[in-house]
Structure formats: structure tokens, C-alpha cells
Design a protein around this motif. Structure first.
Motif, PDB file in Angstrom:
ATOM      1  N   CYS A 160     111.903   9.541 -17.176  1.00  0.00           N
ATOM      2  CA  CYS A 160     112.279  10.603 -16.250  1.00  0.00           C
ATOM      3  C   CYS A 160     111.049  11.286 -15.670  1.00  0.00           C
ATOM      4  CB  CYS A 160     113.171  11.608 -16.978  1.00  0.00           C
ATOM      5  SG  CYS A 160     113.612  13.049 -15.995  1.00  0.00           S
TER       6      CYS A 160
ATOM      7  N   VAL B 252     108.955   9.165 -13.096  1.00  0.00           N
ATOM      8  CA  VAL B 252     109.453   9.161 -11.716  1.00  0.00           C
ATOM      9  C   VAL B 252     108.745  10.227 -10.897  1.00  0.00           C
ATOM     10  CG1 VAL B 252     111.472   9.685 -10.287  1.00  0.00           C
ATOM     11  CG2 VAL B 252     111.688   8.143 -12.241  1.00  0.00           C
ATOM     12  N   ASP B 253     108.551  11.413 -11.485  1.00  0.00           N
ATOM     13  CA  ASP B 253     107.941  12.521 -10.761  1.00  0.00           C
ATOM     14  C   ASP B 253     106.445  12.357 -10.563  1.00  0.00           C
ATOM     15  OD1 ASP B 253     110.324  13.813 -10.376  1.00  0.00           O
ATOM     16  OD2 ASP B 253     110.149  15.084 -12.149  1.00  0.00           O
TER      17      ASP B 253
ATOM     18  N   ASP C 117     117.549   2.039 -11.771  1.00  0.00           N
ATOM     19  CA  ASP C 117     117.647   3.427 -11.298  1.00  0.00           C
ATOM     20  C   ASP C 117     116.268   4.070 -11.206  1.00  0.00           C
ATOM     21  OD1 ASP C 117     120.440   3.259 -11.233  1.00  0.00           O
ATOM     22  OD2 ASP C 117     120.611   3.891 -13.342  1.00  0.00           O
TER      23      ASP C 117
ATOM     24  N   GLU D  47     114.181   2.570  -8.323  1.00  0.00           N
ATOM     25  CA  GLU D  47     114.638   3.073  -7.025  1.00  0.00           C
ATOM     26  C   GLU D  47     114.162   4.497  -6.794  1.00  0.00           C
ATOM     27  OE1 GLU D  47     118.837   3.924  -4.615  1.00  0.00           O
ATOM     28  OE2 GLU D  47     118.845   2.904  -6.557  1.00  0.00           O
ATOM     29  N   ASP D  48     114.242   5.328  -7.833  1.00  0.00           N
ATOM     30  CA  ASP D  48     113.804   6.714  -7.682  1.00  0.00           C
ATOM     31  C   ASP D  48     112.307   6.810  -7.416  1.00  0.00           C
ATOM     32  OD1 ASP D  48     116.299   7.781  -7.939  1.00  0.00           O
ATOM     33  OD2 ASP D  48     116.119   8.242 -10.064  1.00  0.00           O
TER      34      ASP D  48
ATOM     35  N   ASP E 120     111.714   5.887  -3.816  1.00  0.00           N
ATOM     36  CA  ASP E 120     112.157   6.971  -2.933  1.00  0.00           C
ATOM     37  C   ASP E 120     111.166   8.117  -2.958  1.00  0.00           C
ATOM     38  OD1 ASP E 120     114.377   5.629  -2.128  1.00  0.00           O
ATOM     39  OD2 ASP E 120     115.745   6.622  -3.526  1.00  0.00           O
ATOM     40  N   TYR E 121     110.724   8.493  -4.162  1.00  0.00           N
ATOM     41  CA  TYR E 121     109.788   9.597  -4.273  1.00  0.00           C
ATOM     42  C   TYR E 121     108.455   9.256  -3.631  1.00  0.00           C
ATOM     43  CZ  TYR E 121     112.284  12.882  -7.266  1.00  0.00           C
ATOM     44  OH  TYR E 121     113.160  13.812  -7.750  1.00  0.00           O
TER      45      TYR E 121
END
Length: 486
Positions: A415, A418-419, A448, A451-452, A455-456
Motif C-alpha cells: 500500500c 504505491v504512494d 491492483d 495499476e495503481d 496511475d499514480y
């Protein structure tokens, strides 16, 4: 041109407490000394040595001494106190442990004798003794020698609080003594004690209580500002200090405030760490909210050495400690602390991620803090990406056996990754997910996450992370009030 050291208006050179201990304290005459009468029977107790100032004030040091094995386990000192401060401390201690006055020679031989006995087993005294030893005279032939019965039945006898404690000391004892010592490891199941010699019964004074006993007075830590602990413990200040109090505290000399805050937090750890060994360490409910307040303030005045190591020691405590002291406000308290104290110590934070037997949420908090470096110091993104590569590689290696990282922690790390917004992390994430051990209900599947990240990578991340101490206290208060209403 060398800078001149600051002087008082009287012309005397100003010395810090540490400098005063090293340079001046031994010039003062010895005052009253004490020790716990049970120090050799139970294997642990207090020794207190005081020195006298002109004008009636006193300085003193308190040593927690393990006479069975470890020597000086902890110590602290107070300078230029009213005699009543020591009397109050003695009353608190004497209500639990019978304390007797003694000669300086007795106190000297107990402390230095315990240190020497521990060193025979390869155990050095607690780091605090590097300074508090100056309250004692040097260990020379000028002090009459008194022989005391260190150890248990003539041998070093280690009372380890848990497996981690045993792992810390057993290799040293084995290297120094071979098999010529005994040990016991405290465990949760009172029917399953691990003894080196199973033919001997577990000593009464170390048996695990069937239930938590009534709350008893706990000796307070010695602070530069003794009133600080009371302020942090007031019910109206629980988990939230008002702006005026925050400003008043932060107006104190930061090094002195840091030292006191670290002492308070170490005290909270001692309240739980050794409860199998001696019942004076049981948590007192009067200290609810104290650690949360101290940690939030330490974030402002702490350093990346002693303060960071203490923060990581907090994160090594059992989950009961975590929930008791931080509750649902852990994110608001600990992530800013980890970022502010550890953002320049990525190697230290990675070493923590490698440790075993750490509460899984605490490792996730470290990842969240490292990710925030990208937010506040974007120029350091390459360093963060390299840190995540190492952590993801570690997870891929350790997850199959659930060593040091479990599936929930791995999901939380994904999680945070992703950031970080780095395509470079995608193959490392895939390697971690390929173990089949990542808890996908935490954040999602590998697809998932991939993809994130993509996108980010194409969009600007909008973030909110509070670093201002006043706002942080208000946020913590809102979180705790919300929890109480649920």
C-alpha cells in the motif's frame, strides 16, 4: 578563533549536567546512602548514593542492580535537589521494598561488585552507568572491600523476561562462562517455563502471577524537571496538550527536555519489560496518555541517535504496550515521529525491518514514514526507492516462512509502495506477491497494485500529513474522542 564557553554572571563557567557529573560531582562530600534489603535474596533492588552541596541541597544517583547476573540494569541521577525530593523517593520505594541506610562502603561494593560480577559473564552495565558512575568514588583500594554473595548458589543466574531478552544475553554468558551458569526465560504459560536445569523448581519470587495483582506504587523516574511527568499525566491532558502548555514546554532548553522525555518513555518500557522479575514494574493506570504526549513532544526536540533508538525500542514492545499507550491514535503519533527522527537514517530503519518478533503494525508504520520522505523531500526519492527495493526483496525472501514479515505487513508495505509512485518497484512487488503469502485483503492483488502505481505515476498525488505539533495534538484529540463515541 575558538569560541569561549558561556559563563554565569558570577564569572563561573557554565557546565551542562553531564559535564558537572564528570568534572565536579566527585568533589562533593558523600551524603546518605541506601540499599534494598532484598537485593541479594530476590536478585534485584536499588542502591542510592547522595552527595552534599553547600547550602543544603543534594545530588543523588539511583542504581537498579541485578546481583544475580546483569549488574547495573538501569540508573539515573538528580542534581541540586531539595532533600525532601530524596525523602519522597525513599518513601515510595520503601513502601514496596524494605530499604535500609548504609555506609558508602557498602553501597560502593554492591554496585561495583555487581558490575564486576556481570563483566565476568561478558555483560556490560547499562549505558546510563557511563555517567552515573561518577556519583560513586572510583573503584580503588582506598575503599574498604566488602565481599557480597553475587549470583545464585555461586553461579550467574539470568532471569530473562522473554526470548528476545535471552537471545541478547545468553551468547555472551556462554562465550564467557561456557555452561557454568543457569537461566530462566519468562513465558506467558506459567506451566511451561524453560529451565536450564529442569530438576529445580521455579523460584517463588519469579513465578508468573495467576492474575494481575492490585496496583502498587511505582518509583518515579528522576527528571531534570520533576513536574513534567505530572503535566503529561493529568487527565485533562490525556493525549492532547493545549497550545499554551505546548509552547511552555518547548520553551525549555531542548536538550534538557529531550533527556526528560526519553527518561519518561524508558520508564514506561520498564513498567512492562521486567514484570516477571519484580512486581514494582507493573503498569500504573495513572500514567495513561503519558507516553503518547511524551512521544509527540520528543518528535519536536529529539535527535536521530538516542531518540530514534528509543522510538524503535518502543516499536519492539508487545502489542499490549502499543494499544495501551497509543490506541487508535498510533498513526498520528508514531508516523510523524518516525519521519522526523528517522528520515536521515534509512539504514537504521531497514535494520529494524529485518528484526524478528516485532508487532506487525509497527513495521508497517516504518514503511509509511519512509514513504513520506517522497512527499516532503522529493529530491530524495531515489533513496526511498532503493530502500523499498531492499524491503520488498526481504519480504519475498522471508514471507514463505513468515520470518520478520508476515502477510498483513506485506500488504501494508505494498500500500505504501504505491504512494512512492515508482515504476521501478513493480518487479519487486511482483516477486513479493509471487510468494502467495501477501494478504490481498489489505490492499489488493498484484494487478491492483501495479495499476495503481501506473496511475499514480501519471497523476499528481494529493497528500495531507500533519507535522505541526499543535495541529498534531488536535488531530490526536479528535481521533481519541471519535474512538470514545464509537
Amino acid at each position: 578563533m575558538a569560541k569561549k564557553k558561556a559563563k554565569h554572571s558570577s564569572g563561573q563557567q557554565f557546565l551542562s549536567p553531564e559535564q558537572y557529573m564528570k568534572q565536579r560531582i566527585r568533589t562533593l562530600p558523600i551524603g546518605q546512602c541506601y540499599y534494598s534489603m532484598s537485593i541479594f535474596g530476590s536478585g534485584i533492588g536499588f542502591v542510592i548514593v547522595s552527595r552534599l552541596h553547600t547550602g543544603g541541597r543534594i545530588s543523588y544517583a539511583v542504581y537498579i542492580v541485578d546481583t544475580f547476573c546483569l549488574g547495573v540494569k538501569a540508573s539515573n541521577y538528580e542534581l541540586r535537589q531539595d532533600p525532601e525530593e530524596l525523602e519522597e523517593l525513599m518513601n515510595n520505594i520503601d513502601s514496596e521494598l524494605r530499604v535500609k541506610k548504609c555506609s558508602y562502603a557498602e553501597a560502593h561494593n554492591i554496585v561495583w561488585g555487581a558490575v564486576a560480577f556481570a563483566e565476568e559473564g561478558g555483560i556490560e552495565p547499562d549505558k546510563s552507568f557511563a555517567l552515573t558512575q561518577y556519583m560513586l568514588e572510583e573503584d580503588t583500594d582506598d575503599i574498604p572491600q566488602i565481599d557480597y554473595p553475587f549470583g545464585k548458589d555461586g553461579q550467574h543466574f539470568l532471569c530473562a523476561a522473554d526470548r528476545r531478552d535471552a537471545d541478547r544475553y545468553l551468547p555472551k554468558l556462554q562465550a564467557a562462562l561456557g555452561d557454568n551458569f543457569k537461566y530462566v526465560i519468562g513465558v506467558e504459560d506459567s506451566d511451561d517455563y524453560d529451565w536450564a536445569d529442569e530438576d529445580e523448581p521455579y523460584p517463588d519470587q519469579q513465578s508468573e502471577p495467576a492474575s494481575v495483582p492490585p496496583l502498587k506504587p511505582v518509583p518515579r523516574p528522576m527528571l531534570i524537571y520533576p513536574w513534567l511527568m505530572d503535566e503529561l499525566c493529568k487527565p485533562e491532558n490525556a493525549y492532547c496538550l493545549n497550545d499554551s502548555l505546548i509552547d511552555r514546554l518547548l520553551a525549555l532548553p531542548h536538550e534538557e527536555l529531550r533527556e526528560d522525555l526519553e527518561t519518561i518513555i524508558r520508564f514506561s518500557i520498564a513498567c512492562t519489560k521486567d514484570k516477571e522479575i519484580h512486581d514494582i514494574y507493573y503498569i500504573d493506570i495513572r500514567y495513561g496518555g503519558m507516553v503518547a504526549n511524551a512521544m509527540t513532544l520528543l518528535t519536536e526536540v529529539g535527535n536521530d541517535t538516542s531518540s530514534l533508538e528509543l522510538l524503535l525500542e518502543v516499536l519492539r514492545q508487545p502489542d499490549e504496550y502499543y494499544y495501551h499507550h497509543f490506541s487508535d491514535a498510533a498513526i498520528e503519533i508514531l508516523i510523524p515521529a518516525l519521519y522526523k527522527l528517522g528520515h536521515n537514517k534509512l539504514d537504521t530503519l531497514y535494520s529494524y525491518m529485518e528484526e524478528d518478533e516485532v508487532f506487525f503494525l509497527c513495521k508497517a508504520l516504518v514503511a509509511y514514514a519512509v514513504m513520506r520522505i517522497v512527499w516532503f523531500e522529493p529530491e530524495r526519492k531515489p533513496d526511498v526507492v532503493e530502500w523499498y527495493k531492499k524491503v520488498l526483496r526481504l519480504a519475498a525472501e522471508k514471507l514463505p516462512e513468515y520470518e520478520c514479515i508476515n502477510g498483513i505487513t506485506a500488504g501494508m508495505i505494498a500500500c505504501t509502495a504505491v504512494d512512492v509512485k515508482s515504476i521501478e518497484l513493480i518487479p519487486y512487488l511482483k516477486e513479493m506477491y509471487d510468494t502467495g503469502r501477501v494478504a490481498e485483503d489489505v490492499f489488493g492483488s498484484y494487478d491492483d497494485v501495479k495499476e495503481d502505481i501506473l496511475d499514480y505515476h501519471r497523476t499528481e498525488l494529493k497528500v495531507k500529513c500533519i507535522l505541526d505539533v499543535h495541529e498534531r495534538f488536535r488531530c490526536i484529540k479528535e481521533k481519541m474522542e471519535s474512538q470514545e463515541q464509537q
